[in-house]
Design a protein around this motif. Structure first.
Motif, PDB file in Angstrom:
ATOM      1  N   GLU A 170       0.829  -1.220   0.000  1.00 50.14           N
ATOM      2  CA  GLU A 170       0.000   0.000   0.000  1.00 50.14           C
ATOM      3  C   GLU A 170       0.858   1.262   0.000  1.00 50.14           C
ATOM      4  O   GLU A 170       0.447   2.305   0.519  1.00 50.14           O
TER       5      GLU A 170
ATOM      6  N   GLU B 157      -8.624   2.007   5.723  1.00 50.48           N
ATOM      7  CA  GLU B 157      -8.529   0.630   6.192  1.00 50.48           C
ATOM      8  C   GLU B 157      -8.558  -0.306   4.995  1.00 50.48           C
ATOM      9  O   GLU B 157      -9.232  -0.047   3.994  1.00 50.48           O
ATOM     10  N   ILE B 158      -7.803  -1.376   5.112  1.00 56.05           N
ATOM     11  CA  ILE B 158      -7.778  -2.375   4.056  1.00 56.05           C
ATOM     12  C   ILE B 158      -8.374  -3.673   4.598  1.00 56.05           C
ATOM     13  O   ILE B 158      -8.544  -3.835   5.813  1.00 56.05           O
ATOM     14  N   VAL B 159      -8.718  -4.566   3.702  1.00 57.89           N
ATOM     15  CA  VAL B 159      -9.142  -5.896   4.131  1.00 57.89           C
ATOM     16  C   VAL B 159      -7.982  -6.519   4.896  1.00 57.89           C
ATOM     17  O   VAL B 159      -6.821  -6.407   4.498  1.00 57.89           O
ATOM     18  N   SER B 160      -8.271  -7.132   6.028  1.00 58.36           N
ATOM     19  CA  SER B 160      -7.215  -7.708   6.849  1.00 58.36           C
ATOM     20  C   SER B 160      -6.316  -8.588   5.985  1.00 58.36           C
ATOM     21  O   SER B 160      -6.780  -9.522   5.329  1.00 58.36           O
ATOM     22  N   SER B 161      -5.006  -8.231   5.988  1.00 58.67           N
ATOM     23  CA  SER B 161      -4.063  -8.865   5.069  1.00 58.67           C
ATOM     24  C   SER B 161      -2.829  -9.331   5.818  1.00 58.67           C
ATOM     25  O   SER B 161      -2.556  -8.895   6.941  1.00 58.67           O
TER      26      SER B 161
ATOM     27  N   GLN C 218       3.196  -0.591   9.205  1.00 56.61           N
ATOM     28  CA  GLN C 218       1.791  -0.250   9.087  1.00 56.61           C
ATOM     29  C   GLN C 218       1.599   1.253   9.289  1.00 56.61           C
ATOM     30  O   GLN C 218       2.336   1.881  10.055  1.00 56.61           O
TER      31      GLN C 218
ATOM     32  N   THR D 115      -1.970 -11.024  10.699  1.00 55.96           N
ATOM     33  CA  THR D 115      -2.733 -10.223   9.747  1.00 55.96           C
ATOM     34  C   THR D 115      -3.018  -8.866  10.367  1.00 55.96           C
ATOM     35  O   THR D 115      -2.985  -8.703  11.593  1.00 55.96           O
ATOM     36  N   GLY D 116      -3.321  -7.884   9.524  1.00 58.30           N
ATOM     37  CA  GLY D 116      -3.634  -6.552  10.027  1.00 58.30           C
ATOM     38  C   GLY D 116      -4.437  -5.763   9.012  1.00 58.30           C
ATOM     39  O   GLY D 116      -4.427  -6.073   7.814  1.00 58.30           O
ATOM     40  N   GLY D 117      -5.121  -4.718   9.496  1.00 62.32           N
ATOM     41  CA  GLY D 117      -6.007  -3.934   8.642  1.00 62.32           C
ATOM     42  C   GLY D 117      -5.523  -2.546   8.314  1.00 62.32           C
ATOM     43  O   GLY D 117      -6.240  -1.779   7.671  1.00 62.32           O
ATOM     44  N   TYR D 118      -4.304  -2.176   8.736  1.00 62.49           N
ATOM     45  CA  TYR D 118      -3.725  -0.884   8.357  1.00 62.49           C
ATOM     46  C   TYR D 118      -2.913  -1.045   7.080  1.00 62.49           C
ATOM     47  O   TYR D 118      -2.319  -2.107   6.836  1.00 62.49           O
TER      48      TYR D 118
END
Length: 277
Positions: free
Chosen positions: A180, A217-221, A229, A246-249
């Motif tokens: 990202e 926010e992104i889909v947890s990846s 992050q 996994t994380g959503g940032y």
């Protein structure tokens, strides 16, 4: 066999090896020594393979007594034996000798013990992951009264060539672009950040500067140790060895593996900057 009794243990004193791999798809973190280079030196001094478990201690020093004759090494901190300063990083303790380490010069210091330290193995590693009770001694931090035993009968001290890292301030940390990266409105190497005191084995929080971004926010990846992050406040978080899987940032970057130990050793309040490679 070598055997030490813990008399005093500082915060975050744990048994660590290189970590557990192949289990992230089950949500199991990597864990392992925060500074693998110093861990390797501690092992080399007592004649161990680099991957053998060591004791990692942080912020404060430790105090231990030799229950039996034991070869030991201390890297990243000073040491005393029976109250006398010792210049050598490795030595053989006789029964009854008391070893004391200073606080680490950085954040983490390492105690090597000749032979393989006896510890609980979970998912292919004895690394301590306190939040789930994996590895080490009952999956927890060391405490007074614990015994550290190894399987080595022959005590040897080896020489190894290592020197302190040349670190200038602010500390330069090399990074690669993350998935990202595009959310950034400016390059991260234009900012200087400070290490927040709340940083720990899970992640290093950076304060003092903000990165202008189109954060969302992104889909947890998937994330790994070293992932950078970027929360909506623009202050990055660098995930470390005990991080989630996994994380959503947005993942704006990744610290190169060679600089992970260097980053781990930057003390709270000290400054870093990112350099894109």
């Amino acid at each position: 066999m070598g055997k030490l009794k813990v008399i005093k243990s500082g915060p975050m004193s744990t048994i660590q090896d290189l970590g557990r791999f192949g289990y992230r798809r089950y949500g199991i973190p990597q864990s392992g020594a925060m500074d693998k280079e110093l861990m390797g030196f501690a092992n080399q001094l007592v004649g161990n393979p680099d991957h053998y478990p060591v004791v990692e201690f942080a912020i404060l020093g430790m105090k231990l007594e030799a229950v039996e004759k034991t070869s030991v090494s201390v890297v990243g901190a000073d040491l005393k034996v029976n109250g006398d300063p010792i210049k050598d990083a490795g030595l053989v303790l006789n029964q009854g000798d008391v070893l004391e380490t200073s606080a680490p010069a950085g954040v983490y210091g390492y105690l090597g013990i000749g032979g393989k330290i006896e510890a609980q193995e979970d998912f292919g590693s004895v690394s301590t992951y306190v939040m789930a009770g994996f590895g080490g001694i009952d999956g927890r931090q060391l405490k007074a009264g614990d015994f550290l035993c190894s399987d080595l009968d022959q005590m040897e001290i080896h020489t190894t060539s290592f020197s302190d890292r040349e670190v200038t301030h602010p500390v330069k940390i090399s990074i690669m672009k993350g998935p990202e990266w595009h959310v950034l409105r400016e390059l991260p190497d234009t900012k200087i950040f400070q290490i927040d005191p709340s940083s720990n084995r899970m992640g290093i929080r950076l304060t003092g500067s903000q990165l202008e971004n189109d954060s969302q926010e992104i889909v947890s990846s998937a994330v790994v140790p070293g992932t950078i992050q970027l929360p909506p406040n623009g202050q990055p978080i660098v995930l470390m060895n005990d991080c989630q899987t996994t994380g959503g940032y947005p993942r704006i970057g990744k610290v190169v593996e060679e600089d992970m130990g260097k980053l781990a050793q930057v003390r709270p309040g000290e400054s870093i900057f990112f350099s894109l490679i």
